[in-house]
Design a protein around this motif. Structure first.
Motif, PDB file in Angstrom:
ATOM      1  N   ALA A 192       7.300  12.211 -14.936  1.00 43.72           N
ATOM      2  CA  ALA A 192       7.458  12.517 -13.513  1.00 43.72           C
ATOM      3  C   ALA A 192       6.083  12.665 -12.863  1.00 43.72           C
ATOM      4  N   GLY A 193       5.173  13.295 -13.582  1.00 46.13           N
ATOM      5  CA  GLY A 193       3.810  13.463 -13.061  1.00 46.13           C
ATOM      6  C   GLY A 193       3.128  12.118 -12.859  1.00 46.13           C
ATOM      7  N   VAL A 194       3.270  11.250 -13.848  1.00 46.33           N
ATOM      8  CA  VAL A 194       2.655   9.922 -13.750  1.00 46.33           C
ATOM      9  C   VAL A 194       3.241   9.163 -12.568  1.00 46.33           C
ATOM     10  N   PHE A 195       4.562   9.303 -12.384  1.00 44.22           N
ATOM     11  CA  PHE A 195       5.224   8.614 -11.280  1.00 44.22           C
ATOM     12  C   PHE A 195       4.640   9.073  -9.941  1.00 44.22           C
ATOM     13  N   ALA A 196       4.388  10.386  -9.829  1.00 46.71           N
ATOM     14  CA  ALA A 196       3.825  10.924  -8.588  1.00 46.71           C
ATOM     15  C   ALA A 196       2.435  10.347  -8.332  1.00 46.71           C
ATOM     16  N   VAL A 197       1.614  10.266  -9.372  1.00 42.30           N
ATOM     17  CA  VAL A 197       0.265   9.710  -9.192  1.00 42.30           C
ATOM     18  C   VAL A 197       0.343   8.224  -8.856  1.00 42.30           C
ATOM     19  N   GLU A 198       1.287   7.537  -9.506  1.00 42.03           N
ATOM     20  CA  GLU A 198       1.437   6.107  -9.215  1.00 42.03           C
ATOM     21  C   GLU A 198       1.795   5.881  -7.756  1.00 42.03           C
ATOM     22  N   ARG A 199       2.583   6.811  -7.196  1.00 39.81           N
ATOM     23  CA  ARG A 199       2.943   6.660  -5.786  1.00 39.81           C
ATOM     24  C   ARG A 199       1.691   6.802  -4.913  1.00 39.81           C
ATOM     25  N   LEU A 200       0.828   7.772  -5.268  1.00 39.73           N
ATOM     26  CA  LEU A 200      -0.437   7.930  -4.544  1.00 39.73           C
ATOM     27  C   LEU A 200      -1.260   6.643  -4.625  1.00 39.73           C
ATOM     28  N   ALA A 201      -1.271   6.047  -5.831  1.00 40.11           N
ATOM     29  CA  ALA A 201      -2.057   4.828  -6.027  1.00 40.11           C
ATOM     30  C   ALA A 201      -1.484   3.677  -5.208  1.00 40.11           C
ATOM     31  N   ARG A 202      -0.137   3.610  -5.149  1.00 42.54           N
ATOM     32  CA  ARG A 202       0.508   2.513  -4.405  1.00 42.54           C
ATOM     33  C   ARG A 202       0.172   2.577  -2.925  1.00 42.54           C
ATOM     34  N   GLU A 203       0.135   3.808  -2.370  1.00 44.83           N
ATOM     35  CA  GLU A 203      -0.208   3.954  -0.952  1.00 44.83           C
ATOM     36  C   GLU A 203      -1.589   3.383  -0.647  1.00 44.83           C
ATOM     37  N   ARG A 204      -2.431   3.386  -1.669  1.00 48.92           N
ATOM     38  CA  ARG A 204      -3.823   2.967  -1.452  1.00 48.92           C
ATOM     39  C   ARG A 204      -4.064   1.521  -1.843  1.00 48.92           C
ATOM     40  N   ARG A 205      -2.995   0.807  -2.209  1.00 47.90           N
ATOM     41  CA  ARG A 205      -3.187  -0.578  -2.638  1.00 47.90           C
ATOM     42  C   ARG A 205      -2.702  -1.573  -1.608  1.00 47.90           C
ATOM     43  N   HIS A 265      -3.676  -0.685   4.305  1.00 45.37           N
ATOM     44  CA  HIS A 265      -2.619  -0.923   5.282  1.00 45.37           C
ATOM     45  C   HIS A 265      -3.142  -1.454   6.609  1.00 45.37           C
ATOM     46  N   LEU A 266      -4.430  -1.811   6.655  1.00 44.59           N
ATOM     47  CA  LEU A 266      -5.004  -2.297   7.909  1.00 44.59           C
ATOM     48  C   LEU A 266      -5.206  -3.809   7.853  1.00 44.59           C
ATOM     49  N   SER A 267      -5.265  -4.423   9.030  1.00 48.26           N
ATOM     50  CA  SER A 267      -5.605  -5.847   9.102  1.00 48.26           C
ATOM     51  C   SER A 267      -7.114  -5.997   8.897  1.00 48.26           C
ATOM     52  N   GLY A 268      -7.556  -7.220   8.669  1.00 47.56           N
ATOM     53  CA  GLY A 268      -8.982  -7.464   8.470  1.00 47.56           C
ATOM     54  C   GLY A 268      -9.834  -6.968   9.634  1.00 47.56           C
ATOM     55  N   GLY A 269      -9.379  -7.262  10.842  1.00 43.13           N
ATOM     56  CA  GLY A 269     -10.127  -6.839  12.027  1.00 43.13           C
ATOM     57  C   GLY A 269     -10.214  -5.330  12.134  1.00 43.13           C
TER      58      GLY A 269
END
Lengths: 218, 263
Positions: free
Chosen positions: A205-218, B157-161
């Motif tokens: 569950a902990g790993v899943f939570a961190v993965e969600r944080l990572a997904r937001e940033r990808r 989540h942003l566009s290139g610009g």
């Protein structure tokens, strides 16, 4: 059968103690191996050949030793060098050495694959040395490495069971004690299995939570 | 205006480059480049690919340490301690770099941080400025580049610009003496170039000191105080854009304009 489980239930206090020891060893072992593994990863990535090669030798050595043998060595062998640890500490030392090597290898792999872009920008903005590592490199590495680190945590939890051979009062040791005292192997070991499964689910569950944080940033 | 109180002849240029050379192996990339950027000026570095523009820019903040030559930032030597012999150590170099803002072709935002965090990261943790003050300033900057509503978004989540406008705001948050732009629009879809160029034009008009490597001839023509044409690692021509684009002095410049502007 019901009687067997009733006996185990009657000894649930002991089991709980074993569970706490297992969790304590695993959590402390994880924290220390992440800290030391991060430092070791820095050495693995060092520009100086002698430094990176020595670090690599350390990693290779510990990855090739069977964990059981390492536990024996720390508990029975180190006293010859004048280092006496009690059972619990010996177990922790073995876990930390073993997993520091794995953790460093995981972190180094992710670090190597990190895009140069962000690091270059950080350098241009005046980051360098430890500040660059701690604020720019390491957070990105952790986000990407989280699933692998989670797997390693589960490995640590399972490895703590080996420590019953040096009489660390962890979950497997306690379950084994209950079964030999009352001869209830099925119920005692099944109870232990369920408890291992519970803590592993928590880790997932902990790993899943961190993965969600990572997904937001990808 | 405080600027007029100081005669321009006395104040050193914000950036002065003298006799810069740089080779990669046997490949001579910069071959004795000298130029300067005065306070409040926008200078565009033009030239065909492989002419050494980006390397020159990266030498200014020592991302590529030059082989020979001098770089002076407001009269202060870059890369060397006073006296010009002993190279700066890592910390001194970092401090010197933090006086310059840089905008990258591929944005190079930090993906683990939100837009606002990208802006405040270096001012707080490199320059050691007050967190509240930095946040306040960063919010104003985001508003100016039209991204106030994106401050809690992650770069992914942003566009290139939008990413590049964050990149510009991040550079400005350093309160830099000099802004370096390394082909800031080259990685953008054509329809997104305009929004970035618009922000850069405003900065140029407001008197930011900028050195811009670009292929956007429109920007060079309209916003630059001076253009520098680089070819094979040498300065071919330094001129005001009106002169450069209408009556270039050298044959090489004519060829370049033929190829990149009238094509």
């Amino acid at each position: 059968m019901i009687r067997e489980f009733a006996i185990v239930w009657a000894n649930s206090g002991q089991l709980l103690n074993g569970l706490l020891n297992t969790a304590g060893l695993a959590v402390l072992g994880m924290i220390l191996s992440v800290l030391l593994g991060s430092l070791l990863a820095v050495l693995l990535m060092a520009r100086s050949r002698p430094v990176s090669l020595s670090a690599q030798a350390f990693v290779d050595l510990f990855r090739c030793v069977p964990f059981l043998l390492l536990a024996y060595l720390v508990y029975f062998g180190l006293p010859s060098l004048g280092l006496n640890f009690d059972n619990w500490t010996s177990g922790l030392v073995a876990i930390v050495f073993y997993n520091t090597a794995y953790m460093a290898e995981i972190l180094r792999g992710v670090w190597r694959g990190l895009p140069r872009d962000g690091i270059e920008a950080a350098t241009a903005f005046g980051f360098q040395g430890w500040r660059l590592f701690l604020r720019i490199i390491l957070p990105q590495v952790f986000l990407i490495a989280a699933p692998m680190m989670g797997n390693q945590m589960i490995q640590i939890i399972k490895d703590t069971a080996f420590l019953s051979i040096i009489a660390v009062p962890e979950l497997t040791h306690v379950a084994s004690g209950i079964q030999s005292q009352y001869y209830v192997p099925f119920a005692a070991f099944l109870a232990a299995v369920l408890l291992y499964w519970m803590i592993c689910s928590l880790v997932e569950a902990g790993v899943f939570a961190v993965e969600r944080l990572a997904r937001e940033r990808r | 205006m405080p600027d007029t109180s100081m005669p321009p002849a006395v104040a050193p240029p914000v950036l002065e480059i003298r006799g810069l050379t740089k080779s990669f192996g046997t490949n001579i990339v910069l071959d004795g480049v000298s130029m300067q950027v005065g306070k409040g000026q926008t200078v565009c570095l033009l030239g065909p690919s492989g002419s050494g523009k980006s390397t020159l820019l990266r030498c200014v903040n020592w991302l590529e340490p030059p082989d020979q030559g001098r770089i002076l930032l407001s009269g202060k030597l870059m890369g060397f301690r006073d006296g010009g012999v002993v190279p700066m150590n890592g910390m001194e170099l970092a401090r010197a770099r933090s006086r310059i803002g840089m905008v990258f072709q591929h944005f190079n935002l930090w993906p683990h941080l939100t837009v606002l965090q990208n802006l405040i990261e270096a001012p707080i943790h490199v320059q050691g400025r007050q967190r509240d003050e930095v946040i306040g300033e960063a919010e104003v900057l985001l508003d100016r580049v039209g991204l106030a509503d994106k401050k809690n978004a992650f770069p992914a989540h942003l566009s290139g610009g939008q990413k590049q406008r964050v990149g510009i705001a991040r550079a400005l948050a350093m309160r830099p003496e000099l802004l370096l732009f390394d082909e800031p629009t080259s990685a953008l879809d054509p329809e997104l170039v305009g929004e970035v160029v618009a922000v850069m034009k405003i900065l140029a008009e407001e008197g930011s000191t900028m050195l811009v490597v670009t292929h956007e001839m429109g920007f060079a023509r309209e916003a630059a105080d001076e253009v520098v044409l680089l070819d094979l690692g040498r300065v071919v021509e330094i001129a005001r854009p009106t002169e450069f684009f209408t009556k270039p002095k050298t044959e090489r410049a004519r060829q370049f304009l033929q190829r990149y502007v009238h094509a």
